[in-house]
Design an enzyme around this catalytic site. Structure first.
Site, short mmCIF file in Angstrom:
data_model
loop_
_atom_site.label_atom_id
_atom_site.label_comp_id
_atom_site.label_asym_id
_atom_site.label_seq_id
_atom_site.Cartn_x
_atom_site.Cartn_y
_atom_site.Cartn_z
N GLY A 13 0.82 -1.22 0.00
CA GLY A 13 0.00 0.00 0.00
C GLY A 13 0.85 1.25 0.00
O GLY A 13 2.08 1.22 -0.10
N ASN B 245 -3.04 -8.40 0.19
CA ASN B 245 -4.03 -9.02 -0.70
C ASN B 245 -4.24 -8.19 -1.97
O ASN B 245 -5.07 -8.54 -2.81
CB ASN B 245 -5.37 -9.25 0.02
CG ASN B 245 -6.08 -7.94 0.35
OD1 ASN B 245 -5.54 -6.86 0.14
ND2 ASN B 245 -7.28 -8.05 0.87
N GLY C 42 -3.50 -1.97 -2.54
CA GLY C 42 -2.07 -1.86 -2.80
C GLY C 42 -1.76 -2.28 -4.23
O GLY C 42 -2.55 -2.96 -4.87
N LEU D 150 -0.29 -2.96 8.85
CA LEU D 150 -0.87 -1.83 8.12
C LEU D 150 -1.99 -2.30 7.21
O LEU D 150 -2.53 -1.50 6.42
CB LEU D 150 0.21 -1.13 7.26
CG LEU D 150 1.09 -0.08 7.95
CD1 LEU D 150 1.95 -0.68 9.05
CD2 LEU D 150 1.98 0.61 6.93
N LYS E 71 -13.60 -7.33 9.47
CA LYS E 71 -12.86 -8.58 9.68
C LYS E 71 -11.35 -8.34 9.54
O LYS E 71 -10.55 -8.95 10.24
CB LYS E 71 -13.29 -9.63 8.64
CG LYS E 71 -14.64 -10.26 8.92
CD LYS E 71 -14.87 -11.34 7.86
CE LYS E 71 -16.20 -12.03 8.05
NZ LYS E 71 -16.51 -12.90 6.89
N TYR F 30 -14.79 0.87 9.80
CA TYR F 30 -13.37 1.24 9.92
C TYR F 30 -13.07 1.70 11.34
O TYR F 30 -12.16 1.18 11.98
CB TYR F 30 -13.09 2.35 8.91
CG TYR F 30 -11.65 2.80 8.84
CD1 TYR F 30 -10.68 2.02 8.22
CD2 TYR F 30 -11.25 4.03 9.37
CE1 TYR F 30 -9.36 2.44 8.14
CE2 TYR F 30 -9.94 4.47 9.28
CZ TYR F 30 -9.00 3.67 8.67
OH TYR F 30 -7.69 4.10 8.58
N TYR G 142 -3.64 -8.47 24.33
CA TYR G 142 -2.56 -9.43 24.09
C TYR G 142 -1.32 -9.04 24.89
O TYR G 142 -0.59 -9.90 25.40
CB TYR G 142 -2.22 -9.53 22.59
CG TYR G 142 -2.94 -10.66 21.89
CD1 TYR G 142 -4.28 -10.55 21.54
CD2 TYR G 142 -2.28 -11.85 21.58
CE1 TYR G 142 -4.95 -11.59 20.90
CE2 TYR G 142 -2.93 -12.90 20.95
CZ TYR G 142 -4.27 -12.76 20.60
OH TYR G 142 -4.93 -13.79 19.99
N THR H 130 -2.45 11.29 6.36
CA THR H 130 -1.11 11.32 5.78
C THR H 130 -1.22 11.18 4.26
O THR H 130 -2.09 10.46 3.76
CB THR H 130 -0.26 10.19 6.39
OG1 THR H 130 -0.19 10.42 7.80
CG2 THR H 130 1.15 10.18 5.82
P1 NAD Z 1 -3.61 1.73 1.55
O1 NAD Z 1 -5.01 1.40 1.20
O2 NAD Z 1 -2.73 2.29 0.49
O3 NAD Z 1 -2.84 0.49 2.16
C1 NAD Z 1 -3.48 -0.60 2.77
C2 NAD Z 1 -2.81 -1.86 2.28
O4 NAD Z 1 -3.38 -2.98 2.97
C3 NAD Z 1 -3.03 -2.11 0.79
O5 NAD Z 1 -1.85 -2.53 0.19
C4 NAD Z 1 -4.10 -3.19 0.76
O6 NAD Z 1 -4.06 -3.96 -0.41
C5 NAD Z 1 -3.75 -3.98 2.01
N1 NAD Z 1 -4.87 -4.72 2.57
C6 NAD Z 1 -6.14 -4.28 2.80
N2 NAD Z 1 -6.89 -5.25 3.34
C7 NAD Z 1 -6.07 -6.33 3.46
C8 NAD Z 1 -6.26 -7.65 3.92
N3 NAD Z 1 -7.46 -8.06 4.39
N4 NAD Z 1 -5.21 -8.51 3.88
C9 NAD Z 1 -4.02 -8.11 3.39
N5 NAD Z 1 -3.78 -6.87 2.93
C10 NAD Z 1 -4.79 -5.99 2.96
O7 NAD Z 1 -3.70 2.73 2.79
P2 NAD Z 1 -2.56 3.46 3.63
O8 NAD Z 1 -2.87 4.89 3.65
O9 NAD Z 1 -1.21 2.99 3.19
O10 NAD Z 1 -2.87 2.90 5.08
C11 NAD Z 1 -2.07 1.90 5.69
C12 NAD Z 1 -2.56 1.68 7.11
O11 NAD Z 1 -2.45 2.89 7.86
C13 NAD Z 1 -4.02 1.23 7.19
O12 NAD Z 1 -4.15 0.28 8.20
C14 NAD Z 1 -4.75 2.50 7.57
O13 NAD Z 1 -5.93 2.23 8.30
C15 NAD Z 1 -3.71 3.20 8.44
N6 NAD Z 1 -3.94 4.65 8.43
C16 NAD Z 1 -3.57 5.42 7.37
C17 NAD Z 1 -3.81 6.77 7.38
C18 NAD Z 1 -3.39 7.67 6.26
O14 NAD Z 1 -3.70 8.87 6.32
N7 NAD Z 1 -2.70 7.24 5.23
C19 NAD Z 1 -4.44 7.36 8.48
C20 NAD Z 1 -4.83 6.54 9.54
C21 NAD Z 1 -4.54 5.19 9.52
#
Ligand code: NAD
Ligand code: UDP
Length: 352
Positions: free
Chosen positions: A30, A52, A56, A93, A111, A165, A179, A195
């Site tokens: 991602g 998955n 990403g 992540l 989930k 979410y 945990y 971000t």
């Molecule tokens: P993103 O959507 O680019 O990245 C998420 C990644 O997780 C992707 O590569 C996606 O394919 C993968 N993914 C999703 N569901 C999955 C699953 N069930 N199994 C395996 N892989 C899975 O988003 P991001 O901005 O890079 O966010 C990354 C993490 O940071 C996330 O958990 C998000 O909740 C958290 N987050 C991000 C922000 C932000 O502003 N970017 C803010 C708060 C929290």
């Protein structure tokens, strides 16, 4: 179906300078995950990205795909992990982060946060690994306290369209600390505030990427509602530095830690800044405000400042310039991610 993209190698095989152990990055393909994988490789880890590929992309990993210390595995964290790997550190992540993406299949989103966290926490438990959770400012919901300190419990609608979410991430925080208390696992939980940066997808749906892509294409800039709602925007490099500092802190904080940029902007201000930076003649248009859209958001980062020595360094203007350059290349059909020339080069870049 799970597919191992590269055959897993023993730790450190074929690679000099790997001395920090093996890190697993769930969600590694991602936006944030791919930057984190690069940083960990540069710091001397062997890195396994698990993803998955829901949101990403493989091309996010183009710069490190050939690195001998990097492996990518296609897998959904909701399902039992495909291997019982000895890992030293785990970063969770995995979860779609953009409202349109996480609301498209809300049950799977929930989930992902709950079952995904349990699967990764069990892996940490088996291997006595340190584990990091990417939590979110969304745990504060539509906050009644401003700015938001970690001690604020939030104001979340439990059954609205954002709940899959918000409540999923809140449940994950509960699991991480349970945990830790039950099994003594070393957990680090970051509450990430909005971000942005290179490697967001053009169709991601979040505000910074939407506005830049709309401006570059000459499309209307879609401000939801009046645009008086606020967000605080952190550039990706600053955030990744915060992840590493939180993970490397000698003692695990016994609570989540806010990571974000305290600079607060209205969405209208952001739209105008993007129009300036892109020299675009796009018009600003208003669209309906999504249900439960938080009215204000700004992190209190006192804990991270004092205990991690961390604070963002990259101003919104500079971050927007980098992000605009990325999208210009991507939309212009150019490869925006150059393959890294080698471990030492990457390391030098990070240390300079
Ligand atoms: P993103 O959507 O680019 O990245 C998420 C990644 O997780 C992707 O590569 C996606 O394919 C993968 N993914 C999703 N569901 C999955 C699953 N069930 N199994 C395996 N892989 C899975 O988003 P991001 O901005 O890079 O966010 C990354 C993490 O940071 C996330 O958990 C998000 O909740 C958290 N987050 C991000 C922000 C932000 O502003 N970017 C803010 C708060 C929290
Ligand atoms: N937003 C907007 N136009 C867009 C996308 C988002 O005005 O094209 C608004 C959205 O309603 C919210 C803010 O920008 O008030 C941030 O939205 P984003 O989806 O980036 O993040 P989140 O709402 O999860 O903080």
């Amino acid at each position: 179906m799970n597919r191992v993209i590269k055959v897993l190698k023993p730790v450190g095989s074929g690679r000099k300078g790997i001395d920090r152990g093996r890190a697993l990055v769930a969600g590694g393909a991602g936006f944030l995950g791919s930057h984190l994988c690069e940083r960990l490789l540069a710091d001397g880890y062997e890195v396994i990205a698990l993803d998955n590929f829901h949101t990403g992309k493989r091309y996010n990993l183009a710069g490190i795909a050939r690195d001998a210390a990097f492996t990518c595995v296609k897998h959904d964290v909701v399902d039992t992990l495909p291997m019982d790997l000895a890992v030293d550190e785990i970063y969770n992540l995995a979860c779609p982060a953009s409202p349109p993406h996480y609301q498209a299949d809300p049950i799977h989103t929930f989930k992902t946060s709950v079952l995904g966290s349990i699967n990764l926490l069990e892996l940490a438990r088996r291997h006595n690994a340190k584990i990091f959770q990417a939590s979110t400012s969304e745990v504060y919901g539509d906050p009644l306290v401003h700015p938001q300190p970690e001690g604020y419990f939030g104001n979340v609608n439990t059954h609205g369209p954002r709940a899959c979410y918000d409540e999923g991430k809140r449940s994950a925080e509960t699991l991480f600390f349970d945990y830790s208390r039950t099994y003594g696992i070393d957990v680090r939980v970051a509450r990430i505030f909005n971000t942005y940066g290179p490697r967001m997808q053009p169709d991601d749906g979040r505000v910074v990427s939407n506005f830049i892509v709309q401006a570059l294409r000459g499309d209307d800039i879609t401000v939801y509602g009046s645009g008086t709602q606020t967000r605080s925007f952190c550039y990706v490099d600053d955030l990744i530095e915060g992840f590493v500092r939180l993970m490397q802190a000698p003692a695990a904080p016994n609570h989540p830690v806010n990571l974000g940029n305290p600079g607060e902007f209205t969405i209208m201000e952001l739209a105008e800044l993007v129009l300036d930076y892109t020299n675009s003649r796009s018009r600003i248009v208003h669209r309906p405000l999504p249900v439960d859209d938080p009215r204000q958001r700004k992190p209190d980062i006192s804990f991270a400042r004092h205990h991690l020595g961390w604070e963002p360094r990259i101003a919104l203007s500079e971050g927007l310039a980098h992000t605009t350059a990325y999208f210009e290349a991507l939309l212009g059909g150019r490869q925006p991610i150059a393959p890294r020339s080698g471990r030492q080069a990457v390391r030098a870049a990070v240390m300079s």
